[in-house]
Write a protein that holds these residues in place. Structure first.
Motif, short mmCIF file in Angstrom:
data_model
loop_
_atom_site.label_atom_id
_atom_site.label_comp_id
_atom_site.label_asym_id
_atom_site.label_seq_id
_atom_site.Cartn_x
_atom_site.Cartn_y
_atom_site.Cartn_z
N PHE A 6 94.60 -84.27 -70.33
CA PHE A 6 93.69 -83.37 -69.63
C PHE A 6 92.29 -83.48 -70.23
O PHE A 6 92.14 -83.58 -71.45
N ASP B 22 88.53 -81.69 -70.62
CA ASP B 22 87.78 -80.44 -70.52
C ASP B 22 86.58 -80.53 -71.46
O ASP B 22 86.47 -81.45 -72.27
N TRP C 254 89.33 -85.29 -74.39
CA TRP C 254 90.61 -85.69 -73.80
C TRP C 254 91.73 -85.40 -74.78
O TRP C 254 91.69 -85.82 -75.93
N THR D 63 91.47 -78.57 -60.20
CA THR D 63 91.09 -79.80 -59.53
C THR D 63 90.74 -79.52 -58.08
O THR D 63 91.22 -78.55 -57.48
N PHE E 68 97.60 -85.66 -63.06
CA PHE E 68 96.26 -85.48 -62.49
C PHE E 68 95.67 -86.81 -62.01
O PHE E 68 94.49 -86.86 -61.66
N TYR F 99 89.85 -83.83 -62.68
CA TYR F 99 89.92 -82.70 -63.61
C TYR F 99 88.82 -81.69 -63.24
O TYR F 99 87.88 -82.03 -62.51
#
Length: 599
Positions: free
Chosen positions: A416, A418, A429, A473, A512, A555
């Motif tokens: 993921f 962010d 990551w 998403t 994702f 993401y």
């Protein structure tokens, strides 16, 4: 099987039967998702035997793999030695794109990043076993392995746009040097019977160390230059034991036992320029398990049921200080049930099991790896294990086989992206847990035989049920995957055969990510000499240069894509030579095998 290379040494003429177990019993670690049990024919014969395998491959670079096994057998005694040498390369012709939305800005990075990484692996194993009688055997092995050389680099070019206007171009040189090993592994086993009671004990010890040195040099006419130098080290060890007792009860067999592992993994990470923080992590973990299972055969029916209990204590330390939040205690029950029916050409099996997938220790560290000034990646000490519940159906009729399955995953781990910190424009990551992930799969396999022609055609389907939009998403990711695998064997006389393999996969979603379609064609030609003792094979992979790694990740703050050719097109030659070979009498299976993979 002690390691994957043993499959290279297994000839089809040595195989007695193959069983695929989609619902492993309770005696297997709860992380084991499936088991393939290959029963080999019993060979007699004393004296020295030699098995040697050598392969050379060219895919823009020459790589080699060589192994040799020497055994000596007399009466109930068998001693053996195995040596392996591998010199390999992984290269990528890589293009990356990233769009990051942060602080009201849209930052677009287009990066061309060709890279090449060389590694040389060496390992040697010695062992022995002794059959006291037909039902009692004991033995041990010791393996020393390591990589004396692992090194690679990348020369990348990044073009950065901020809100549609070019901000700058960066030339980045990255280098990496690894040291793996030495790694030591010792295993002992005892298999025997006390009356009708079967005893199977395995013990294992593992110790290894590794280090990584990385350098990133960024040069630009538009933006400040930057150097980032990092060094990391990790040392790990594990002690494990497993005892299985079996006893015939009525028309079946009752098994019960225990498995215990104790592991320690300690890693340090430093950045000289202090652009990313240093870390010092140590994880001490103990797993105590007890299990029981019963397998029953009634005419055409087979029934199996088992229960495994695992109690895990994981203590996490940072710079020598105990950390409460990432330290965990788990107590879980893992049931399994299977029912099968077989008559003539028909076979049906239905199975249910509950399993677990624990994060690897490398995923649990708190390192922050510097990729470039806009992207970092690292571990997550707060990761939890994934609990999986699986339902599987397997139907066979002659040369037709159909399988279908459903899996429910709680706390699945997915990569993921962010913001690294609020107010920055850096993407971090890492792996995270997500509440609910379900998947469906089905496959139909046909493997008839027409004289000299033996085709195997597999049509398969996979689809995830995962609400990616619930995590921010903008797109729905539920596209299924349809796959075709077509393997064609042609027998040419008594000593030669050829194979043509075709693979196609549609574009699909997982986690994702959206993955592009794949197409691949391989071929192989092999011929035996010296009454089958020498086998020469010529092979070609990705003949039409179609195979690429292509995906796009979606993401909340970033969209990233990769389009890479990983030099899969190759041609190679392999030689396999056997002299007076016999299948090993070694009956040890090791203990703590799932934990070894985590380390």
């Amino acid at each position: 099987m002690q390691n994957a290379r043993e499959l290279k040494q297994l000839k089809s003429t040595d195989i007695k039967s193959v069983d695929v177990i989609t619902s492993p019993g309770a005696k297997y670690n709860a992380e084991v998702g499936a088991v393939i049990r290959i029963k080999t024919k019993k060979h007699q014969g004393d004296g020295i035997s030699v098995e040697a395998y050598s392969q050379v491959k060219y895919n823009e670079k020459w790589t080699t793999y060589d192994d040799a096994t020497v055994k000596y057998r007399t009466g109930g005694l068998e001693v053996f030695g195995v040596g392996v040498f591998q010199n390999n390369n992984h290269s990528e012709d890589n293009t990356l794109t990233t769009d990051t939305r942060a602080n009201g800005n849209l930052i677009h990075i287009s990066q061309y990043a060709p890279n090449s990484f060389w590694y040389t692996n060496l390992s040697g194993k010695v062992g022995g076993n002794y059959d006291l009688n037909d039902s009692t055997s004991l033995g041990m092995t010791y393996e020393l392995s390591g990589s004396p050389y692992e090194s690679g680099d990348a020369h990348t070019t990044q073009t950065i746009l901020r809100n549609g206007k070019q901000e700058g171009t960066i030339g980045q040189y990255m280098s990496r040097k690894d040291k793996d090993g030495p790694s030591h592994e010792a295993n002992v086993y005892f298999v025997g019977k006390l009356g009708r009671l079967g005893i199977d004990f395995n013990g294992s010890y593992l110790w290894n160390k590794s280090s990584i040195d990385m350098l990133s040099q960024e040069r630009s006419d538009d933006l400040p230059d930057r150097d980032v130098t990092t060094h990391s080290e990790r040392r790990s060890h594990m002690l494990a034991g497993k005892l299985v007792l079996t006893y015939p009860v009525w028309r079946g067999e009752l098994s019960a036992g225990t498995e215990m592992t104790h592991s320690n993994s300690h890693g340090i990470y430093n950045n000289i320029e202090q652009i990313v923080r240093s870390s010092d992590d140590e994880i001490k973990e103990s797993n105590m398990a007890g299990f029981a299972e019963y397998h029953l055969r009634l005419d055409n029916w087979s029934i199996g049921a088992g229960l495994r209990y695992e109690a895990v204590t994981s203590d996490y330390y940072s710079f020598g200080q105990y950390q409460t939040e990432p330290s965990r205690k788990y107590q879980d029950l893992f049931p399994n049930l299977s029912v099968g029916w077989q008559k003539n050409k028909w076979g049906i099996q239905l199975g249910y099991n509950k399993r677990i997938s624990r994060p690897g220790y490398y995923q649990l560290n708190s390192n922050i790896q510097y990729d470039n000034r806009y992207q970092y990646e690292g571990g997550n000490p707060l990761l939890r294990p994934t609990i999986k519940q699986n339902l599987d159906l397997n139907v066979t009729y002659s040369w037709l086989n159909f399988t279908a399955g459903y899996s429910h995953n709680k706390d699945i781990r997915l990569s993921f992206g962010d913001l690294f910190q609020e107010g920055t424009e850096i993407t971090m990551w890492t792996s995270r847990n997500f509440d609910k992930f379900e998947s469906y799969n089905a496959a139909l396999t046909a493997s008839p035989k027409f004289g000299f022609y033996s085709p195997t055609l597999t049509l398969s389907y996979y689809q995830q049920q995962f609400d990616a939009q619930a995590y921010g998403t903008a797109v729905s990711l539920d596209k299924p995957q349809f796959e075709v695998n077509f393997r064609n064997w042609f027998t040419i006389g008594k000593t030669a055969k050829a194979m043509l393999y075709l693979h196609y996969s549609t574009s699909h979603d997982y986690g994702f990510n959206h993955y592009a379609h794949e197409l691949n064609v391989n071929a192989r030609m092999q011929k035996s000499f010296l009454d089958g003792s020498l086998i020469v094979s010529l092979f070609a992979y990705d003949i039409f240069h179609n195979l690429r790694e292509r995906w796009t990740g979606y993401y909340p703050i970033t969209t990233t894509g990769k389009d890479a050719y990983v030099y899969t097109q190759s041609i190679g030659l392999s030689l396999s030579y056997d002299f007076n070979t016999t299948r090993s009498k070694y009956k040890g299976t090791g203990a703590g095998n799932a934990e070894k993979n985590r380390l």
